[in-house]
Write an enzyme that holds these catalytic residues in place. Structure first.
Site, PDB file in Angstrom:
ATOM      1  N   CYS A  94     -21.010 -16.970  18.968  1.00 37.53           N
ATOM      2  CA  CYS A  94     -22.337 -17.390  17.968  1.00 37.53           C
ATOM      3  C   CYS A  94     -23.457 -16.830  18.318  1.00 37.53           C
ATOM      4  CB  CYS A  94     -22.443 -19.083  18.050  1.00 37.53           C
ATOM      5  SG  CYS A  94     -23.781 -19.540  17.172  1.00 37.53           S
ATOM      6  N   HIS A 102     -17.084 -25.654  31.103  1.00 33.26           N
ATOM      7  CA  HIS A 102     -17.218 -25.167  29.550  1.00 33.26           C
ATOM      8  C   HIS A 102     -17.400 -23.660  29.466  1.00 33.26           C
ATOM      9  CE1 HIS A 102     -18.430 -25.092  25.558  1.00 33.26           C
ATOM     10  NE2 HIS A 102     -17.978 -26.254  25.492  1.00 33.26           N
ATOM     11  N   GLU A 123     -18.813 -21.911  27.345  1.00 35.11           N
ATOM     12  CA  GLU A 123     -20.120 -21.428  27.065  1.00 35.11           C
ATOM     13  C   GLU A 123     -20.872 -21.074  28.367  1.00 35.11           C
ATOM     14  OE1 GLU A 123     -22.215 -23.250  24.309  1.00 35.11           O
ATOM     15  OE2 GLU A 123     -24.198 -22.606  25.314  1.00 35.11           O
ATOM     16  N   HIS A 136     -17.713 -19.502  21.565  1.00 38.88           N
ATOM     17  CA  HIS A 136     -18.635 -19.996  22.799  1.00 38.88           C
ATOM     18  C   HIS A 136     -19.092 -18.891  23.705  1.00 38.88           C
ATOM     19  CE1 HIS A 136     -15.496 -22.945  21.707  1.00 38.88           C
ATOM     20  NE2 HIS A 136     -16.701 -23.759  21.925  1.00 38.88           N
ATOM     21  N   SER A 181     -14.561 -30.772  22.478  1.00 43.59           N
ATOM     22  CA  SER A 181     -15.626 -30.402  21.730  1.00 43.59           C
ATOM     23  C   SER A 181     -17.020 -31.245  22.171  1.00 43.59           C
ATOM     24  CB  SER A 181     -15.499 -30.717  20.271  1.00 43.59           C
ATOM     25  OG  SER A 181     -16.727 -30.643  19.555  1.00 43.59           O
ATOM     26  N   SER A 182     -17.865 -30.258  22.918  1.00 47.01           N
ATOM     27  CA  SER A 182     -18.899 -30.941  23.666  1.00 47.01           C
ATOM     28  C   SER A 182     -19.925 -31.790  22.640  1.00 47.01           C
ATOM     29  CB  SER A 182     -19.730 -30.104  24.241  1.00 47.01           C
ATOM     30  OG  SER A 182     -20.994 -30.350  25.028  1.00 47.01           O
ATOM     31  N   ASN A 183     -20.239 -30.936  21.542  1.00 47.21           N
ATOM     32  CA  ASN A 183     -21.065 -31.762  20.577  1.00 47.21           C
ATOM     33  C   ASN A 183     -20.610 -32.799  19.881  1.00 47.21           C
ATOM     34  OD1 ASN A 183     -20.653 -30.889  17.494  1.00 47.21           O
ATOM     35  ND2 ASN A 183     -19.766 -29.402  18.725  1.00 47.21           N
TER      36      ASN A 183
HETATM   37  S1  SF4 Z   1     -22.752 -25.596  17.673  1.00 45.53           S
HETATM   38 FE1  SF4 Z   1     -24.570 -24.362  17.676  1.00 45.53          FE
HETATM   39  S2  SF4 Z   1     -24.315 -22.570  19.083  1.00 45.53           S
HETATM   40 FE2  SF4 Z   1     -22.430 -23.504  18.790  1.00 45.53          FE
HETATM   41  S3  SF4 Z   1     -21.431 -22.219  17.175  1.00 45.53           S
HETATM   42 FE3  SF4 Z   1     -22.298 -23.956  16.195  1.00 45.53          FE
HETATM   43  S4  SF4 Z   1     -24.413 -23.118  15.704  1.00 45.53           S
HETATM   44 FE4  SF4 Z   1     -23.460 -21.881  17.316  1.00 45.53          FE
END
Ligand code: SF4
Length: 351
Positions: free
Chosen positions: A123, A151, A153, A101, A249-251
């Site tokens: 990343c 967060h 990041e 992050h 986990s945001s995503n």
């Molecule tokens: S979700 Fe996107 S920004 Fe986060 S680690 Fe994976 S590729 Fe990189």
């Protein structure tokens, strides 16, 4: 990168046969989203810790969770990683890995002041946003950073130019934002947000600040976008969507929201298959399945096994994109690396 490469994580001893095969109207089936699971940045960060353990021995310290997944973190802990909240908890001179992050320059400096040997697993797509923040701050823009307060990041990106960054926590925050000069504002974003919600936030920001500048390219990363596109398609036909991923986990959390906004009658996030409740399956013919970008594929396979026990053994893959992006290891681990078998020996992933 394919979505089935990260089987190096161990299986979770589960209880098979827990879910019952009850009758429902129609054919039972699973729609399995693709892409799902590990992204290139997560893969690289996990391999970086594995590689550091192999090279330097345990313990290797990691600032914050290397990626936001409980199974990955506990597995690496068993292998000798020690996760800490900040670098002042790391013994002087020890190795410390910065998570995917990212970190602010203040954290890099604090690690250096303690004589820590840092391995930066940020990343590269997060680093790209850091660079944008530095550049826009240098050009005296006020940066409206769309993201979630607290967060890691967001803290790292904001820390690149704290005097220039204002956090925007979503569309409802827009009306209360105060800026120094409405003629000189730009928006950036966290990489793992809902694409649709972020575009709504930008639309409202632009209503207030017509001169709002755009970032040079998308900040929401390819992996976040691809997983959202895939689950949108799955959700249209799913009675229930199950997202494998951790609560921080945001995503992964966004995938639940996106599924509900795009037709799923119900959607739940689980860390492990054992968390699926029998009543979630009542009357459900079609189960959509996906996983966040920090989730090892083994956890999805375990969910599919449990669903098969409940009669959902037909699995149709819904593929909306191919992914083949890979990142090289952090430079600190590439140094002295004469042999190139490093990552492959550790799971055959990052290179
Ligand atoms: S979700 Fe996107 S920004 Fe986060 S680690 Fe994976 S590729 Fe990189």
């Amino acid at each position: 990168m394919t979505d089935t490469i990260d089987l190096a994580m161990p299986r979770v001893p589960g209880v098979r046969g827990r879910l019952k095969d009850t009758p429902v109207p129609g054919r039972k089936r699973v729609l399995l989203a693709s892409p799902r699971g590990y992204c290139a940045g997560v893969d690289r960060a996990v391999v970086a810790v594995e590689k550091a353990l192999e090279r330097y021995g345990s313990p290797v310290y990691v600032r914050k969770q290397i990626v936001h997944n409980i199974h990955v973190v506990s597995t690496l802990e068993k292998r000798g990683a020690i996760f800490v909240d900040d670098v002042d908890q790391v013994p002087e001179g020890a190795h410390v890995v910065f998570s995917a992050h990212g970190v602010s320059p203040a954290v890099v400096q604090a690690a250096s002041d303690r004589g820590l040997r840092a391995i930066d697993a940020t990343c590269p797509l997060v680093t790209k946003v850091h660079r944008e923040a530095v550049r826009f701050a240098r050009d005296d823009y006020e940066i409206l950073l769309i993201g979630h307060a607290g967060h890691e990041e967001v803290e790292g990106t904001a820390g690149e130019a704290p005097e220039h960054v204002t956090l925007v926590n979503g569309p409802d925050d827009v009306d209360s934002i105060q800026v120094r000069d409405p003629e000189r504002v730009v928006w950036l974003s966290q990489t793992t947000l809902s694409v649709d919600e972020t575009m709504e936030t930008v639309r409202r920001l632009r209503e207030r600040f017509p001169k709002l500048a755009d970032p040079p390219s998308d900040d929401i990363c390819y992996a976040t976008q691809n997983r959202q596109v895939a689950i949108k398609k799955v959700a249209q036909d799913a009675d229930l969507v199950l997202v494998v991923g951790s609560a921080n986990s945001s995503n992964s959390v966004r995938l639940v929201e996106v599924a509900l906004e795009n037709g799923a009658r119900a959607a739940y996030r689980v860390d492990y298959a054992s968390e699926v409740r029998q009543e979630w399956l009542d009357g459900v013919a079609t189960v959509g399945v996906t996983s966040g970008a920090s989730v090892p594929e083994i956890l999805v396979q375990e969910l599919l096994d449990d669903l098969a026990d409940a009669g959902y053994s037909d699995v149709d893959v819904v593929k909306t994109a191919e992914e083949d992006l890979m990142f090289s290891l952090p430079k600190e681990l590439r140094r002295d690396d004469s042999g190139s078998q490093d990552a492959r020996a550790l799971g055959g992933r990052a290179r």
